[in-house]
Design a protein around this motif. Structure first.
Motif: not given
Ligand code: FAD
Length: 401
Positions: A75-100
């Motif tokens: 975050k600080s590399l992009q926001i404070e130091k000003g480098h566009d590193i295509e950072f996004r705090q997007s969140g993640s989703l993990v697919a659950i394929h079965s009852p197990k």
């Protein structure tokens, strides 16, 4: 022959070496970084770009300092130091394929929540409200808001640029060919260049055992091949980082596929034991996914059978991917340690020798935190308590000639 002097030499221009060089230079040290190829030319430039963890929790340990600590540094590399590193705090989703897998996910989520982490299980309908193209026929999705993404090449190069801005000298096409202790310092050779330095930091990823042999040490890092594929660029269709619970559920019960291998591989020699999946959509519109982890020495040829298995798996989570073609593939070598934990700290067999490696399949997301902790150890001479879990001496032995 040219002889140069430096406080610290960092060997390796991946994310670990470049971020360590940045923190060392920011602390006022005179730093030289030597990279045998290009900056981010290996795993640090070839990975999927997924970062972050589940939170700091009630009692932050090594993993939290590496995952959440790195998230703050990106975050600080992009926001404070000003480098566009295509950072996004997007969140993640993990697919659950079965009852197990659902049962395992419930256990995991309740454990993580009891530790103070931010994670929850969503129904397919809830998950689709976050990520509209998900498959609603799966059993559910595990969601974490703390995960993010960034461009691997831009990020690693940005660390190197900030290091240079603070006075570090970064030399590419400079393979380290010899190492020798001299008094309490080091003589480092790269062909006809000779450096004298007080402190040596090895951050050579999957190639660390080769460096160890130069100084009579067995540093048991093994190269594990990971591979990925991409589609053509599309308008935005995927917003989170996406992965699958299938491998986690398998590795929870069977962490070691055979006794000679590091933990959590997808193959036991030629035999696939599980499928593994991670991916996202890049800022340029390409959808990228990958997964396999194979122990094949330094062979990094792409296996098209593996790519097909991975593409089918991705299509089970995001069915629109079945209609798209693979336009390019690539692979890279990840540094795996025998116990799955990194080696970050002082090497006790020598004076002023430090190591930061063994970050396995998540060293992009944990690299900047590793660079910060090892730089802090070099500058202050005292290890952060979190580094107790990563002490290199637990695994390093002298080679008896
Ligand atoms: C396909 C794939 C997908 C991945 N996806 C993710 C992901 O989504 N998220 C995540 O967190 N991690 C991911 N990883 C893992 C991550 O990329 C690695 O753990 C991380 O990049 C390791 O960084 P490093 O700096 O230790 O090693 P590297 O990036 O390999 O850097 C080591 C450098 O040392 C140099 N070197 C070696 N020997 C010498 C020498 N003798 N002299 C000078 N230089 C030398 C090498 O040329 C190299 O540039 C993935 C990896 C792969 C391959």
């Amino acid at each position: 022959m040219r002889v140069l002097n430096s406080d610290v030499i960092v060997v390796g221009g991946g994310i670990v070496g470049c971020s360590a060089a940045m923190f060392l230079a920011e602390a006022g040290m005179d730093v030289n970084l030597l990279e045998r190829g290009e900056i981010s030319g290996e795993a640090s430039g070839l990975n999927a770009g997924s970062i972050g963890g589940f939170g700091w929790g009630h009692k932050p340990g090594l993993q939290e300092h590496l995952t959440m600590g790195s998230l703050d540094i990106f975050k600080s590399l992009q926001i404070e130091k000003g480098h566009d590193i295509e950072f996004r705090q997007s969140g993640s989703l993990v697919a659950i394929h079965s009852p197990k897998q659902y049962e395992y996910a419930q256990e995991r989520v309740s454990f993580l929540k009891s530790e103070g982490m931010q994670v929850e299980i969503l129904s397919p309908a809830e998950a689709k409200s976050y990520e509209p193209n998900l498959n609603s026929d799966l059993n559910g999705y595990m969601y974490s808001s703390n995960r993010g993404q960034a461009d691997p090449i831009k990020s690693t190069r940005a660390f190197s640029e900030v290091a240079k801005r603070n006075g570090a000298v970064v030399t590419t096409s400079a393979r380290v060919t010899g190492l020798e202790q001299s008094g309490q310092g080091w003589i480092v050779r790269s062909y006809d260049l000779v450096f004298n330095c007080e402190v040596l930091l090895i951050a050579t990823g999957a190639w660390t055992s080769e460096i160890g042999k130069m100084i009579g040490l067995n540093i048991p890092i093994q190269p594990v091949r990971g591979q990925m594929w991409a589609t053509d660029s599309l308008p935005p269709r995927i917003f989170h980082t996406i992965s699958s619970m299938e491998s986690s559920e398998y590795w929870h019960k069977n962490p070691i596929v055979n006794e000679d291998s590091p933990p959590e591989l997808t193959h036991d020699r030629d035999l696939r034991v599980t499928r593994h999946l991670y991916g996202r959509q890049r800022a340029n519109g390409e959808v990228i996914f990958g997964g396999d982890r194979e122990l094949l020495g330094f062979d990094d040829d792409v296996s098209f059978t593996g790519i097909e298995v991975n593409k089918t798996h991705a299509g089970e989570v995001l069915p629109f991917l079945d209609q798209l073609s693979v336009t390019r593939t690539w692979s890279g070598l990840m540094p795996f340690s025998p116990d799955g934990l990194p080696l970050i700290g002082r090497v006790e067999q020598y004076e002023n020798l430090f190591l930061a490696t063994g970050l396995g399949s998540s060293g992009f997301g944990r690299g900047p935190g590793s660079g910060m902790l090892v730089a802090d150890l070099i500058v202050r001479g005292e290890a952060h308590p979190a580094l107790q879990e990563s002490t290199p001496s637990r695994l390093i032995e002298e080679i008896n000639s």
